[in-house]
Motif scaffolding. Structure first.
Motif, PDB file in Angstrom:
ATOM      1  N   VAL A  28      15.258  18.315   3.024  1.00 25.46           N
ATOM      2  CA  VAL A  28      13.846  18.140   2.691  1.00 25.46           C
ATOM      3  C   VAL A  28      13.092  19.438   2.980  1.00 25.46           C
ATOM      4  CG1 VAL A  28      11.715  16.949   3.372  1.00 25.46           C
ATOM      5  CG2 VAL A  28      13.811  15.640   2.993  1.00 25.46           C
ATOM      6  N   ARG A  29      13.394  20.052   4.094  1.00 21.64           N
ATOM      7  CA  ARG A  29      12.722  21.284   4.512  1.00 21.64           C
ATOM      8  C   ARG A  29      13.022  22.457   3.572  1.00 21.64           C
ATOM      9  NH1 ARG A  29      14.525  24.132   9.740  1.00 21.64           N
ATOM     10  NH2 ARG A  29      13.406  26.029   9.389  1.00 21.64           N
ATOM     11  N   PHE A  30      14.282  22.621   3.194  1.00 27.45           N
ATOM     12  CA  PHE A  30      14.689  23.775   2.389  1.00 27.45           C
ATOM     13  C   PHE A  30      14.705  23.504   0.891  1.00 27.45           C
ATOM     14  CE2 PHE A  30      16.300  25.038   6.494  1.00 27.45           C
ATOM     15  CZ  PHE A  30      16.071  26.407   6.510  1.00 27.45           C
ATOM     16  N   GLY A  31      14.737  22.239   0.498  1.00 27.70           N
ATOM     17  CA  GLY A  31      14.805  21.905  -0.920  1.00 27.70           C
ATOM     18  C   GLY A  31      16.112  22.355  -1.538  1.00 27.70           C
ATOM     19  N   GLU A  32      16.002  22.909  -2.729  1.00 30.54           N
ATOM     20  CA  GLU A  32      17.197  23.325  -3.476  1.00 30.54           C
ATOM     21  C   GLU A  32      17.876  24.557  -2.886  1.00 30.54           C
ATOM     22  OE1 GLU A  32      16.294  23.721  -7.610  1.00 30.54           O
ATOM     23  OE2 GLU A  32      15.522  21.689  -7.752  1.00 30.54           O
ATOM     24  N   HIS A  64      20.609  30.380  11.808  1.00 38.64           N
ATOM     25  CA  HIS A  64      20.946  31.795  11.948  1.00 38.64           C
ATOM     26  C   HIS A  64      21.625  32.375  10.714  1.00 38.64           C
ATOM     27  CE1 HIS A  64      19.766  31.550  16.100  1.00 38.64           C
ATOM     28  NE2 HIS A  64      20.617  30.566  16.301  1.00 38.64           N
ATOM     29  N   GLY A  65      22.273  31.531   9.928  1.00 40.74           N
ATOM     30  CA  GLY A  65      22.998  32.033   8.765  1.00 40.74           C
ATOM     31  C   GLY A  65      22.214  31.962   7.474  1.00 40.74           C
ATOM     32  N   LEU A  66      21.592  30.802   7.215  1.00 37.93           N
ATOM     33  CA  LEU A  66      20.954  30.601   5.917  1.00 37.93           C
ATOM     34  C   LEU A  66      19.448  30.821   5.912  1.00 37.93           C
ATOM     35  CD1 LEU A  66      22.939  27.446   4.750  1.00 37.93           C
ATOM     36  CD2 LEU A  66      23.443  29.857   4.330  1.00 37.93           C
ATOM     37  N   GLU A  67      18.780  30.439   6.981  1.00 42.42           N
ATOM     38  CA  GLU A  67      17.322  30.565   7.022  1.00 42.42           C
ATOM     39  C   GLU A  67      16.843  32.003   6.791  1.00 42.42           C
ATOM     40  OE1 GLU A  67      14.126  29.566  10.405  1.00 42.42           O
ATOM     41  OE2 GLU A  67      15.377  27.850   9.843  1.00 42.42           O
ATOM     42  N   PRO A  68      17.536  33.017   7.338  1.00 37.44           N
ATOM     43  CA  PRO A  68      17.086  34.398   7.097  1.00 37.44           C
ATOM     44  C   PRO A  68      17.239  34.859   5.640  1.00 37.44           C
ATOM     45  CG  PRO A  68      18.490  34.295   9.038  1.00 37.44           C
ATOM     46  CD  PRO A  68      18.590  32.969   8.356  1.00 37.44           C
ATOM     47  N   ARG A  69      18.050  34.154   4.858  1.00 35.00           N
ATOM     48  CA  ARG A  69      18.243  34.533   3.448  1.00 35.00           C
ATOM     49  C   ARG A  69      17.168  33.884   2.595  1.00 35.00           C
ATOM     50  NH1 ARG A  69      24.095  33.410   1.317  1.00 35.00           N
ATOM     51  NH2 ARG A  69      23.040  34.094  -0.550  1.00 35.00           N
ATOM     52  N   ILE A  70      16.513  34.642   1.790  1.00 34.19           N
ATOM     53  CA  ILE A  70      15.469  34.115   0.912  1.00 34.19           C
ATOM     54  C   ILE A  70      16.044  33.086  -0.051  1.00 34.19           C
ATOM     55  CG2 ILE A  70      13.879  34.750  -0.956  1.00 34.19           C
ATOM     56  CD1 ILE A  70      13.519  37.439   0.525  1.00 34.19           C
ATOM     57  N   SER A  71      17.269  33.322  -0.500  1.00 34.80           N
ATOM     58  CA  SER A  71      17.881  32.430  -1.492  1.00 34.80           C
ATOM     59  C   SER A  71      18.541  31.207  -0.875  1.00 34.80           C
ATOM     60  CB  SER A  71      18.911  33.205  -2.305  1.00 34.80           C
ATOM     61  OG  SER A  71      19.946  33.681  -1.460  1.00 34.80           O
ATOM     62  N   ASP A  93      29.313  28.726   6.608  1.00 33.02           N
ATOM     63  CA  ASP A  93      28.146  29.008   5.779  1.00 33.02           C
ATOM     64  C   ASP A  93      28.362  30.327   5.054  1.00 33.02           C
ATOM     65  OD1 ASP A  93      26.696  31.363   7.158  1.00 33.02           O
ATOM     66  OD2 ASP A  93      26.910  29.965   8.819  1.00 33.02           O
ATOM     67  N   ASP A  94      27.591  30.513   3.985  1.00 28.34           N
ATOM     68  CA  ASP A  94      27.666  31.771   3.241  1.00 28.34           C
ATOM     69  C   ASP A  94      26.402  32.592   3.483  1.00 28.34           C
ATOM     70  OD1 ASP A  94      25.829  30.283   1.813  1.00 28.34           O
ATOM     71  OD2 ASP A  94      26.862  30.450  -0.110  1.00 28.34           O
ATOM     72  N   GLY A  95      25.936  32.531   4.722  1.00 30.33           N
ATOM     73  CA  GLY A  95      24.696  33.198   5.099  1.00 30.33           C
ATOM     74  C   GLY A  95      24.859  34.652   5.468  1.00 30.33           C
ATOM     75  N   VAL A  96      23.983  35.109   6.353  1.00 31.68           N
ATOM     76  CA  VAL A  96      23.912  36.532   6.695  1.00 31.68           C
ATOM     77  C   VAL A  96      25.020  36.994   7.627  1.00 31.68           C
ATOM     78  CG1 VAL A  96      21.424  36.629   6.300  1.00 31.68           C
ATOM     79  CG2 VAL A  96      22.280  36.154   8.606  1.00 31.68           C
ATOM     80  N   GLY A  97      25.742  36.070   8.243  1.00 30.85           N
ATOM     81  CA  GLY A  97      26.798  36.460   9.184  1.00 30.85           C
ATOM     82  C   GLY A  97      26.201  37.000  10.469  1.00 30.85           C
ATOM     83  N   MET A  98      27.077  37.438  11.360  1.00 32.28           N
ATOM     84  CA  MET A  98      26.631  37.981  12.640  1.00 32.28           C
ATOM     85  C   MET A  98      26.875  39.478  12.682  1.00 32.28           C
ATOM     86  SD  MET A  98      27.753  35.301  15.551  1.00 32.28           S
ATOM     87  CE  MET A  98      28.748  33.981  14.878  1.00 32.28           C
ATOM     88  N   ALA A  99      25.927  40.172  13.274  1.00 30.16           N
ATOM     89  CA  ALA A  99      26.050  41.621  13.409  1.00 30.16           C
ATOM     90  C   ALA A  99      27.182  41.962  14.371  1.00 30.16           C
ATOM     91  CB  ALA A  99      24.733  42.201  13.926  1.00 30.16           C
ATOM     92  N   PRO A 100      27.849  43.092  14.179  1.00 28.30           N
ATOM     93  CA  PRO A 100      28.961  43.484  15.059  1.00 28.30           C
ATOM     94  C   PRO A 100      28.568  43.560  16.530  1.00 28.30           C
ATOM     95  CG  PRO A 100      28.898  44.891  13.126  1.00 28.30           C
ATOM     96  CD  PRO A 100      27.663  44.024  13.076  1.00 28.30           C
TER      97      PRO A 100
END
Length: 188
Positions: A28-32, A64-71, A93-100
């Motif tokens: 509901v929060r993120f929609g599509e 941490h993975g998806l919320e930072p991505r605009i898409s 997840d296919d998000g931003v991943g974690m920094a080294p």
């Protein structure tokens, strides 16, 4: 509070139902922008797992993975029984991943383990308390490509008196010990 009210162990199907409640709110929060994929093997649904084990991992994937991505992106939840007769559950997840710089090298095993947040740490500690060396938590992350958390644990069947390869009286003794440990953890 949620841990206190939930069973120490419950079938994977119920744990997944609980995560569905959380995911419904996030959809509901993120929609599509949020897609949820489940690849759950039918033969894993009755296997007993610790309650509230998956929700912190799914929450981490989204926060941490998806919320930072605009898409936005996709959270995938998988389960299967391995060839070694252990339960494998993955949250990916296919998000931003974690920094080294978030990579943590274990002084004991030398393993490289990205992620040292509270949610992941709690899952690791609970798995250690409940299963000892019979379980593992593995985190693989690629910056810009996503993160996958893999849980491997012995099979504790809700309808049986055995615990994976241990079985019999030893399985019952371990089961009682684990229940006592969980009760002690949830009291504190």
């Amino acid at each position: 509070m949620l841990l206190k009210d939930r069973e120490a162990f419950l079938p994977l199907s119920e744990e997944l139902r609980f995560t569905d409640d959380y995911l419904d709110i996030e959809v509901v929060r993120f929609g599509e922008k949020l897609k949820v994929v489940k690849e759950i093997a039918d033969n894993t649904l009755d296997i007993v797992v610790p309650g509230m084990l998956l929700q912190p991992l799914i929450e981490n994937s989204i926060k941490h993975g998806l919320e930072p991505r605009i898409s936005g992106g996709t959270v995938t939840i998988r389960s299967r029984i391995t060839e070694e007769r252990r339960l494998m559950v993955e949250v990916e997840d296919d998000g931003v991943g974690m920094a080294p710089d978030r990579i943590d090298v274990s002084l004991v095993s030398g393993l490289v383990r990205p992620g040292n947040g509270i949610g992941v740490r709690n899952v690791r500690e609970r798995m250690q308390v409940l299963y000892g060396d019979l379980a593992t938590v593995e985190i693989n992350s690629r910056p810009g490509r996503g993160t996958k958390v893999t849980l491997l644990m012995p099979i504790l069947d809700a309808g049986a008196e055995t615990w994976g390869p241990i079985g019999g009286a030893a399985g019952q003794a371990i089961s009682h010990m684990v229940e006592d440990a969980v009760r002690a953890m949830t009291r504190s």
